[in-house]
Design a protein around this motif. Sequence first.
Motif, PDB file in Angstrom:
ATOM      1  N   UNK A 255       1.078  -1.300  -0.070  1.00 37.60           N
ATOM      2  CA  UNK A 255       0.030  -0.068  -0.104  1.00 37.60           C
ATOM      3  C   UNK A 255       0.904   1.122   0.170  1.00 37.60           C
ATOM      4  N   UNK A 256       2.120   1.091   0.684  1.00 35.66           N
ATOM      5  CA  UNK A 256       2.954   2.198   0.760  1.00 35.66           C
ATOM      6  C   UNK A 256       3.433   2.688  -0.375  1.00 35.66           C
ATOM      7  N   UNK A 257       3.826   1.602  -1.579  1.00 38.42           N
ATOM      8  CA  UNK A 257       4.296   1.452  -2.643  1.00 38.42           C
ATOM      9  C   UNK A 257       3.230   2.390  -3.490  1.00 38.42           C
ATOM     10  N   UNK A 258       2.095   1.769  -3.607  1.00 38.51           N
ATOM     11  CA  UNK A 258       0.920   2.371  -4.409  1.00 38.51           C
ATOM     12  C   UNK A 258       1.024   4.013  -4.030  1.00 38.51           C
ATOM     13  N   UNK A 259       1.013   4.304  -2.634  1.00 33.06           N
ATOM     14  CA  UNK A 259       0.767   5.651  -2.553  1.00 33.06           C
ATOM     15  C   UNK A 259       1.839   6.507  -2.957  1.00 33.06           C
ATOM     16  N   UNK A 260       3.017   6.073  -3.013  1.00 33.14           N
ATOM     17  CA  UNK A 260       4.541   6.551  -3.494  1.00 33.14           C
ATOM     18  C   UNK A 260       4.278   6.855  -5.052  1.00 33.14           C
ATOM     19  N   UNK A 261       3.689   5.782  -5.428  1.00 34.16           N
ATOM     20  CA  UNK A 261       3.541   5.836  -7.258  1.00 34.16           C
ATOM     21  C   UNK A 261       2.237   6.820  -7.522  1.00 34.16           C
ATOM     22  N   UNK A 262       1.301   6.942  -6.789  1.00 33.22           N
ATOM     23  CA  UNK A 262       0.147   8.014  -6.974  1.00 33.22           C
ATOM     24  C   UNK A 262       0.556   9.151  -6.739  1.00 33.22           C
ATOM     25  N   UNK A 263       1.476   9.626  -5.840  1.00 33.52           N
ATOM     26  CA  UNK A 263       2.074  10.678  -5.616  1.00 33.52           C
ATOM     27  C   UNK A 263       3.122  11.198  -6.476  1.00 33.52           C
ATOM     28  N   UNK A 264       3.793  10.376  -7.202  1.00 33.53           N
ATOM     29  CA  UNK A 264       4.749  10.712  -8.074  1.00 33.53           C
ATOM     30  C   UNK A 264       4.111  10.958  -9.462  1.00 33.53           C
ATOM     31  N   UNK A 265       3.051  10.138  -9.759  1.00 33.12           N
ATOM     32  CA  UNK A 265       2.289  10.350 -10.855  1.00 33.12           C
ATOM     33  C   UNK A 265       1.492  12.089 -10.788  1.00 33.12           C
ATOM     34  N   UNK A 266       1.033  12.294  -9.669  1.00 31.60           N
ATOM     35  CA  UNK A 266       0.328  13.481  -9.509  1.00 31.60           C
ATOM     36  C   UNK A 266       1.265  14.929  -9.988  1.00 31.60           C
ATOM     37  N   UNK A 267       2.681  14.383  -9.720  1.00 32.99           N
ATOM     38  CA  UNK A 267       3.572  15.558 -10.151  1.00 32.99           C
ATOM     39  C   UNK A 267       4.349  15.361 -11.636  1.00 32.99           C
ATOM     40  N   UNK A 268       3.727  14.197 -12.424  1.00 33.85           N
ATOM     41  CA  UNK A 268       4.293  14.114 -13.805  1.00 33.85           C
ATOM     42  C   UNK A 268       4.236  15.049 -14.743  1.00 33.85           C
ATOM     43  N   UNK A 269       5.501  15.262 -15.301  1.00 33.71           N
ATOM     44  CA  UNK A 269       5.457  16.119 -16.328  1.00 33.71           C
ATOM     45  C   UNK A 269       4.725  15.758 -17.514  1.00 33.71           C
ATOM     46  N   UNK A 270       4.638  16.697 -18.412  1.00 28.11           N
ATOM     47  CA  UNK A 270       3.701  16.284 -19.856  1.00 28.11           C
ATOM     48  C   UNK A 270       4.334  15.234 -20.747  1.00 28.11           C
ATOM     49  N   UNK A 271       5.665  15.028 -20.866  1.00 33.77           N
ATOM     50  CA  UNK A 271       6.163  14.071 -21.685  1.00 33.77           C
ATOM     51  C   UNK A 271       6.092  12.828 -21.324  1.00 33.77           C
ATOM     52  N   UNK A 272       6.173  11.734 -22.076  1.00 36.07           N
ATOM     53  CA  UNK A 272       6.178  10.249 -21.590  1.00 36.07           C
ATOM     54  C   UNK A 272       7.644  10.192 -21.166  1.00 36.07           C
ATOM     55  N   UNK A 273       8.455  10.499 -22.020  1.00 36.19           N
ATOM     56  CA  UNK A 273       9.953  10.380 -21.417  1.00 36.19           C
ATOM     57  C   UNK A 273      10.366  10.870 -20.385  1.00 36.19           C
ATOM     58  N   UNK A 274       9.927  12.080 -19.960  1.00 36.50           N
ATOM     59  CA  UNK A 274      10.136  12.596 -18.770  1.00 36.50           C
ATOM     60  C   UNK A 274       9.237  12.056 -17.522  1.00 36.50           C
ATOM     61  N   UNK A 275       8.368  11.685 -17.909  1.00 35.75           N
ATOM     62  CA  UNK A 275       7.320  10.679 -16.595  1.00 35.75           C
ATOM     63  C   UNK A 275       8.231   9.666 -16.492  1.00 35.75           C
ATOM     64  N   UNK A 276       8.811   8.648 -17.316  1.00 36.89           N
ATOM     65  CA  UNK A 276       9.498   7.840 -17.113  1.00 36.89           C
ATOM     66  C   UNK A 276      10.630   8.166 -16.163  1.00 36.89           C
ATOM     67  N   UNK A 277      11.404   9.023 -16.740  1.00 35.88           N
ATOM     68  CA  UNK A 277      12.747   9.455 -15.740  1.00 35.88           C
ATOM     69  C   UNK A 277      12.265   9.708 -14.487  1.00 35.88           C
ATOM     70  N   UNK A 278      11.340  10.676 -14.152  1.00 35.83           N
ATOM     71  CA  UNK A 278      11.021  10.959 -12.917  1.00 35.83           C
ATOM     72  C   UNK A 278      10.654   9.808 -12.094  1.00 35.83           C
ATOM     73  N   UNK A 279       9.656   9.007 -12.568  1.00 37.19           N
ATOM     74  CA  UNK A 279       9.111   7.808 -12.010  1.00 37.19           C
ATOM     75  C   UNK A 279      10.245   6.755 -11.368  1.00 37.19           C
TER      76      UNK A 279
END
Length: 172
Positions: free
Chosen positions: A1-25
């Motif tokens: 559950x903690x990993x899911x919360x971290x993922x959702x938090x990171x996705x909420x801050x995701x930049x526009x491009x797919x490549x940048x989203x991958x790097x950030x995640x």
Amino acid sequence: EAARARLLGALARAPGSVRETCRMLLEALVPAHPRQDAALLVARTHALGPGRVACWDLPSDPAVVSTARSLVTRQLSAWALDEAAFATELIASELVTNAIRYARAPVRLRLIRDHVLTCEVSDGSSTSPRLRHARTTDEGGRGLLLVAQCSERWGTRYTEDGKTIWAEQTVT
């Protein structure tokens, strides 16, 4: 559950491009020196307009199967896809029958018109469907075989509250 919360938090801050989203995640979720390999898949999706999706909640009653066929025929006619009506009626009929007979409510039928025509039936059970090869003397057991024969591909997607069985057809 903690990993899911971290993922959702990171996705909420995701930049526009797919490549940048991958790097950030990857930076946010994978340690600097991981003990195991990590894989990440990010895809951009698009929402379909309401005119490309039709959805109906169905009661768990065997009599509703004929209603499901009528709903499919009417919707395909509205989409000018009359040539797909016979196969799609058969697919919907078999999937709705299986959901009513072997699964539990809620039962939902959905048609999606995109680059392919998708027929989905969702139910409240996580029981896996089985493709059977019925003997000539068997009275049943041919439903998923018919779905497989009438579609380009089909499969099952599991959800938190059950499953969805889908079948895709190529349309012109």
